[in-house]
Design a protein around this motif. Structure first.
Motif, PDB file in Angstrom:
ATOM      1  N   ARG A   1      35.473  11.985  73.943  1.00 31.74           N
ATOM      2  CA  ARG A   1      36.842  11.897  74.437  1.00 31.74           C
ATOM      3  C   ARG A   1      36.871  11.461  75.897  1.00 31.74           C
ATOM      4  O   ARG A   1      36.077  11.933  76.714  1.00 31.74           O
ATOM      5  CB  ARG A   1      37.526  13.267  74.310  1.00 31.74           C
ATOM      6  CG  ARG A   1      37.648  13.743  72.876  1.00 31.74           C
ATOM      7  CD  ARG A   1      37.884  15.242  72.778  1.00 31.74           C
ATOM      8  NE  ARG A   1      39.012  15.684  73.596  1.00 31.74           N
ATOM      9  CZ  ARG A   1      39.376  16.965  73.703  1.00 31.74           C
ATOM     10  NH1 ARG A   1      38.717  17.898  73.049  1.00 31.74           N
ATOM     11  NH2 ARG A   1      40.397  17.295  74.455  1.00 31.74           N
TER      12      ARG A   1
ATOM     13  N   THR B   1      38.447  11.772  79.409  1.00 33.03           N
ATOM     14  CA  THR B   1      39.087  12.936  80.022  1.00 33.03           C
ATOM     15  C   THR B   1      39.362  12.701  81.509  1.00 33.03           C
ATOM     16  O   THR B   1      38.940  11.709  82.093  1.00 33.03           O
ATOM     17  CB  THR B   1      38.187  14.171  79.876  1.00 33.03           C
ATOM     18  OG1 THR B   1      36.941  13.917  80.550  1.00 33.03           O
ATOM     19  CG2 THR B   1      37.922  14.496  78.410  1.00 33.03           C
TER      20      THR B   1
ATOM     21  N   GLU C   1      45.035  18.740  77.094  1.00 34.67           N
ATOM     22  CA  GLU C   1      44.106  18.120  76.155  1.00 34.67           C
ATOM     23  C   GLU C   1      43.304  17.002  76.779  1.00 34.67           C
ATOM     24  O   GLU C   1      42.192  16.704  76.339  1.00 34.67           O
ATOM     25  CB  GLU C   1      44.864  17.591  74.928  1.00 34.67           C
ATOM     26  CG  GLU C   1      45.337  18.679  73.983  1.00 34.67           C
ATOM     27  CD  GLU C   1      45.782  18.115  72.645  1.00 34.67           C
ATOM     28  OE1 GLU C   1      45.377  16.973  72.328  1.00 34.67           O
ATOM     29  OE2 GLU C   1      46.518  18.800  71.936  1.00 34.67           O
ATOM     30  N   GLU C   2      43.857  16.359  77.797  1.00 35.68           N
ATOM     31  CA  GLU C   2      43.145  15.247  78.423  1.00 35.68           C
ATOM     32  C   GLU C   2      42.115  15.709  79.454  1.00 35.68           C
ATOM     33  O   GLU C   2      41.402  14.889  80.037  1.00 35.68           O
ATOM     34  CB  GLU C   2      44.135  14.297  79.098  1.00 35.68           C
ATOM     35  CG  GLU C   2      44.848  14.850  80.314  1.00 35.68           C
ATOM     36  CD  GLU C   2      46.103  15.615  79.977  1.00 35.68           C
ATOM     37  OE1 GLU C   2      46.880  15.921  80.918  1.00 35.68           O
ATOM     38  OE2 GLU C   2      46.326  15.919  78.776  1.00 35.68           O
TER      39      GLU C   2
ATOM     40  N   HIS D   1      39.068  21.062  78.521  1.00 31.21           N
ATOM     41  CA  HIS D   1      39.524  21.179  77.140  1.00 31.21           C
ATOM     42  C   HIS D   1      38.475  20.606  76.195  1.00 31.21           C
ATOM     43  O   HIS D   1      38.157  21.205  75.158  1.00 31.21           O
ATOM     44  CB  HIS D   1      40.856  20.455  76.963  1.00 31.21           C
ATOM     45  CG  HIS D   1      41.547  20.720  75.652  1.00 31.21           C
ATOM     46  ND1 HIS D   1      41.134  20.128  74.482  1.00 31.21           N
ATOM     47  CD2 HIS D   1      42.599  21.515  75.334  1.00 31.21           C
ATOM     48  CE1 HIS D   1      41.912  20.537  73.491  1.00 31.21           C
ATOM     49  NE2 HIS D   1      42.807  21.379  73.977  1.00 31.21           N
TER      50      HIS D   1
ATOM     51  N   ALA E   1      36.107  22.618  73.358  1.00 26.46           N
ATOM     52  CA  ALA E   1      36.155  22.196  71.960  1.00 26.46           C
ATOM     53  C   ALA E   1      34.786  21.782  71.438  1.00 26.46           C
ATOM     54  O   ALA E   1      34.638  21.477  70.251  1.00 26.46           O
ATOM     55  CB  ALA E   1      37.140  21.042  71.804  1.00 26.46           C
TER      56      ALA E   1
ATOM     57  N   SER F   1      32.689  14.939  76.728  1.00 31.86           N
ATOM     58  CA  SER F   1      33.697  14.571  77.708  1.00 31.86           C
ATOM     59  C   SER F   1      33.189  13.387  78.531  1.00 31.86           C
ATOM     60  O   SER F   1      32.094  13.434  79.096  1.00 31.86           O
ATOM     61  CB  SER F   1      33.989  15.760  78.632  1.00 31.86           C
ATOM     62  OG  SER F   1      34.754  15.358  79.757  1.00 31.86           O
TER      63      SER F   1
END
Length: 315
Positions: free
Chosen positions: A217, A219, A270-271, A275, A279, A283
């Motif tokens: 993700r 981030t 979430e960004e 986070h 999870a 990142s």
């Protein structure tokens, strides 16, 4: 061995693979560094320039002089900081690297505060200042915070994520347009212009065996920091709480400051990098150097028209 590659070697020959400079802050013998070296060996020509000893948490400290020992054709032990290693690799090697990779760090490097504290990230920042893109990589344990520094399995997923990012970043437009700034760019450049391009990536990956369900993700760094003071007479002890409102503080034997909320994953956007880490995902935070500049009308008004009259009085 001769530490000067300009005298010991001739120009690089026919190998057209990208040249990666690999460094870290845990020291040249860290298994995390070796894991990345192995992971990148097929995709790139890897040169290691890493500290002789652990330099965790030194930030962007630089030395005036360092001793460099050449262990083999592509491995240099630098008696200095991570930023020193980057500077040596980018300015001391005849075959200039295309990319700097720093890691794999034993423990996460996330949040705005830690980014300025980490030696791992500092090596990437130094690269950006010297006009070369970089990737800083850290491993975290999703439940225990710190991975086992001696367990190669703990670096398997971070190494796989690094290989993917290194290969993709050099083949795609991730770093397109980044030229560094100042002398590195060959012209005067402002921090505002430098901020238009990604200079380095800060990566935090779970220290687990590669498995399905782990995502990657993009981030942003979260700001979640406080410090506590303990007094013992004239002695002051600082306890820096970079997981200020997270339950992992208890795992480390610390207590949350009373004015901060108890850990609630929902409180993190979430960004944010936090986070993603909670999870158990990878990142990836795109960053640049130097720090950004903010416009503030009140400051404009405060400074506008001020002159020093030379007689000790403001005018």
């Amino acid at each position: 061995m001769d530490a000067n590659p300009r005298e010991a070697d001739g120009p690089a020959d026919a190998d057209e693979r990208p040249h990666v400079l690999l460094t870290n802050d845990d020291g040249i013998d860290s298994p995390g560094l070796e894991a990345l070296r192995t992971a990148l060996a097929e995709q790139a020509r890897v040169t290691v320039a890493a500290p002789t000893t652990d330099h965790s948490g030194v930030g962007r400290a630089r030395s005036d002089t360092v001793e460099v020992t050449r262990r083999d054709d592509d491995t240099y032990a630098v008696d200095g900081t991570p930023a020193d290693c980057t500077a040596f690799g980018l300015r001391g090697l005849e075959d200039r690297p295309d990319l700097v990779v720093s890691g794999c760090n034993v423990g996460p490097n996330f949040d705005a505060y830690i980014l300025g504290h980490s030696g791992t990230v500092a090596a990437a920042v130094e690269a950006a200042f010297l006009g070369t893109p970089a990737i800083a990589v850290s491993a975290y344990d999703p439940t225990g915070f710190l991975p086992d520094p001696d367990d190669p399995e703990d670096y398997a997923l971070p190494a796989a994520a690094t290989r993917h990012l290194v290969t993709g970043a050099l083949e795609t437009a991730v770093f397109d347009g980044f030229e560094g700034f100042g002398a590195a760019a060959g012209r005067k450049a402002t921090s505002e212009r430098a901020g238009e391009r990604v200079g380095f990536l800060n990566v935090n990956a779970p220290a687990i065996a590669p498995q399905s369900g782990v995502e990657m993700r993009v981030t942003s760094p979260l700001t979640d920091y406080d410090t506590r003071i303990e007094r013992d007479g004239d002695t002051i002890t600082f306890n820096n709480t970079f997981w200020a409102s997270a339950g992992v503080e208890a795992d480390l034997g610390l207590d949350n400051p009373p004015h901060l909320p108890a850990h609630d994953p929902a409180q993190y956007p979430e960004e944010s990098d936090r986070h993603a880490i909670l999870a158990g995902d990878v990142s990836v935070t795109p960053l640049t150097a130097p720090h950004g500049v903010s416009h503030h009308e009140a400051l404009d008004a405060l400074t506008d028209g001020w002159r020093f009259g030379g007689d000790g009085l403001d005018s």
